[in-house]
Enzyme design. Structure first.
Site, mmCIF file in Angstrom:
data_model
loop_
_atom_site.group_PDB
_atom_site.id
_atom_site.type_symbol
_atom_site.label_atom_id
_atom_site.label_comp_id
_atom_site.label_asym_id
_atom_site.label_seq_id
_atom_site.Cartn_x
_atom_site.Cartn_y
_atom_site.Cartn_z
ATOM 1 N N ASP A 1 2.055 56.364 75.346
ATOM 2 C CA ASP A 1 1.910 55.133 74.576
ATOM 3 C C ASP A 1 0.595 54.436 74.948
ATOM 4 O O ASP A 1 -0.069 54.825 75.910
ATOM 5 C CB ASP A 1 3.124 54.229 74.863
ATOM 6 C CG ASP A 1 3.497 53.365 73.681
ATOM 7 O OD1 ASP A 1 2.615 53.094 72.841
ATOM 8 O OD2 ASP A 1 4.660 52.934 73.594
ATOM 9 N N ASP B 1 5.708 51.042 64.472
ATOM 10 C CA ASP B 1 6.981 51.723 64.739
ATOM 11 C C ASP B 1 7.896 51.766 63.515
ATOM 12 O O ASP B 1 7.985 50.796 62.764
ATOM 13 C CB ASP B 1 7.768 50.973 65.823
ATOM 14 C CG ASP B 1 7.088 51.028 67.174
ATOM 15 O OD1 ASP B 1 6.009 51.638 67.284
ATOM 16 O OD2 ASP B 1 7.656 50.444 68.118
HETATM 17 C C1 GAL Z 1 5.973 51.355 71.193
HETATM 18 C C2 GAL Z 1 6.037 52.733 70.589
HETATM 19 C C3 GAL Z 1 7.487 53.038 70.330
HETATM 20 C C4 GAL Z 1 8.222 53.037 71.644
HETATM 21 C C5 GAL Z 1 8.041 51.694 72.355
HETATM 22 C C6 GAL Z 1 8.612 51.717 73.758
HETATM 23 O O1 GAL Z 1 4.689 51.000 71.343
HETATM 24 O O2 GAL Z 1 5.292 52.748 69.406
HETATM 25 O O3 GAL Z 1 7.603 54.277 69.674
HETATM 26 O O4 GAL Z 1 7.774 54.085 72.437
HETATM 27 O O5 GAL Z 1 6.667 51.357 72.443
HETATM 28 O O6 GAL Z 1 8.410 50.524 74.437
#
Ligand code: GAL
Length: 438
Positions: A167, A228
């Site tokens: 991430d 997301d």
């Molecule tokens: C976001 C990511 C998600 C998930 C989340 C976890 O930035 O896009 O898919 O991994 O963080 O905190």
């Protein structure tokens, strides 16, 4: 298993240079992995950051959850149709590193440790994915990998991890973001273990600067571009719209070893109607998307299961030609998408975006497909979704009338028959079509 990537660093530099000189189709991350879009299960959308196992014993992020999913992936036929990676997302870690500065799992929720979990998953013939972050902290506030790329890559490899979702929260400068993604790729490679590298680099980069996809593909096996996914039609729509609007800059880069990732499949959850679930499955196949389900395999309807396990749709998603599809046109809330497949075939999706009224019929000439080649001189058409049906033989002057429910999709496979005399001169999907074509 792809070949372990041990020695491509020098080759990578030479190849990078060659790319600068030659331009053209970008080379993928040379780790032998993700030759077709990765398939598996990922906890985030369905289970988020549930860490209170006393209150939520069945849905907290714990080794038990992943062991249960691994069991079901085998017993309920998921593995047989291609879902292979059982993936941990954020919130698996302890809030501190160990006394040797290594990441460690939360001891209460992962009492056996990740190595044991990986062994368990491997014993089922599956692979284990894990999550980290390029910055100082993960998005949920757990330790990030900044300044520890080599150590963390080695820790993951020592544990037997097979995929890293990396991430991009809390990354500092743009330079640190890009350096971090590059360094983790090199660090994973140096371990000698085959580890699929799933990035969110372009998504975070885009906030500040246009991503360089040639470079991203050189370092990552797949990459998120956009926000997301949620368990909601609005979310699916916005991902499709983003993809169509940006298709000129993202479609051509996709191919074996490197894929655009529009995020998880939320089929089998709560927020999508049946037609909307059909749309997600069909369009994720057209987009050559990695297929990571985020649902509860312990509680999934037979209908959702059958859709996610539909072999004909999965075959389109996994097509060996490895070309991503694109939207051809959007007219009166009806969208036509296609994806070139191996052997001169095409997958074609007709999506009805109208959210009022009943089914709409989209009528179009077959000569509109495949830049005029898909049914030239003739083709056979198979309906794949909503149900499997044979539409028989057609030719290059046939008209198709496709009836589609609101927010639903009809997915077809068009297989060319006979020698094509060549491209139809009047067709060019990138140009505005004349009205009489439709
Ligand atoms: C976001 C990511 C998600 C998930 C989340 C976890 O930035 O896009 O898919 O991994 O963080 O905190």
């Amino acid at each position: 298993m792809g070949r372990a990537a041990g020695s491509w660093r020098g080759a990578a530099l030479a190849c990078g240079l060659a790319l600068l000189v030659l331009g053209g189709r970008a080379a993928a991350l040379d780790n032998g992995l993700a030759r077709t879009p990765t398939m598996g299960w990922l906890h985030w959308e369905r289970f988020l950051c549930s860490t209170d196992c006393a209150r939520e014993p069945l849905s907290c992020i714990s080794e038990q959850l992943f062991m249960q999913m691994a069991d079901l992936m085998v017993s309920d036929g998921w593995k047989d149709v291609g879902y292979e990676y059982v993936c941990i997302d954020d919130c698996w870690m302890s809030t501190t590193r160990d006394d040797q500065d290594r990441l460690q799992p939360d001891p209460e929720r992962f009492p056996s440790g990740i190595r044991k979990l990986a062994d368990y998953v491997h014993s089922k013939g599956l692979k284990l994915g894990i999550y980290g972050d390029v910055g100082n902290k993960t998005c949920a506030g757990f330790p990030g990998s900044y300044g520890h790329y080599d150590l963390d890559a080695q820790t993951f490899a020592d544990w037997g991890v097979d995929l890293l979702k990396f991430d991009g929260c809390n990354f500092g400068t743009l330079n640190q973001l890009s350096e971090g993604y590059r360094n983790m790729s090199l660090a994973l490679n140096k371990t000698g273990r085959s580890i699929v590298y799933s990035c969110e680099w372009p998504f975070y980069m885009r906030l500040l600067q246009k991503p360089n996809y040639t470079e991203i593909k050189h370092y990552c096996n797949h990459w998120r571009n956009f926000v997301d996914v949620y368990d909601a039609w609005n979310s699916i729509k916005s991902i499709l719209d983003w993809t169509a609007v940006h298709q000129d800059s993202i479609v051509d880069i996709a191919g074996p070893g490197g894929w655009n990732d529009p995020d998880m499949l939320v089929i089998g959850n709560f927020g999508l109607s049946w037609d909307q679930q059909l749309t997600q499955m069909a369009l994720w196949a057209i987009m050559a998307a990695p297929l990571f389900m985020s649902n509860d395999l312990r509680h999934i309807s037979p209908q959702a299961k059958a859709l996610l396990q539909n072999k004909d749709v999965i075959a389109i998603n996994q097509d060996p030609l490895g070309k991503q599809g694109y939207r051809i046109t959007k007219e009166n809330n009806l969208e036509l998408w296609e994806r070139p497949l191996a052997g001169g075939a095409y997958a074609v999706a007709v999506l009805n975006r109208q959210e009022i009224g009943g089914p709409q019929t989209f009528s179009f000439s077959t000569s509109f497909l495949g830049n005029g080649l898909a049914c030239n001189p003739a083709c056979s058409i198979q309906q794949i979704l909503p149900t499997s049906e044979d539409w028989g033989l057609h030719n290059w002057v046939s008209f198709l009338n496709v009836e589609v429910n609101p927010t639903g999709t009809v997915l077809l496979k068009v297989v060319v028959i006979g020698e094509s005399p060549g491209e139809m001169p009047l067709m060019n999907i990138h140009k505005k079509k004349s009205p009489d074509i439709l």
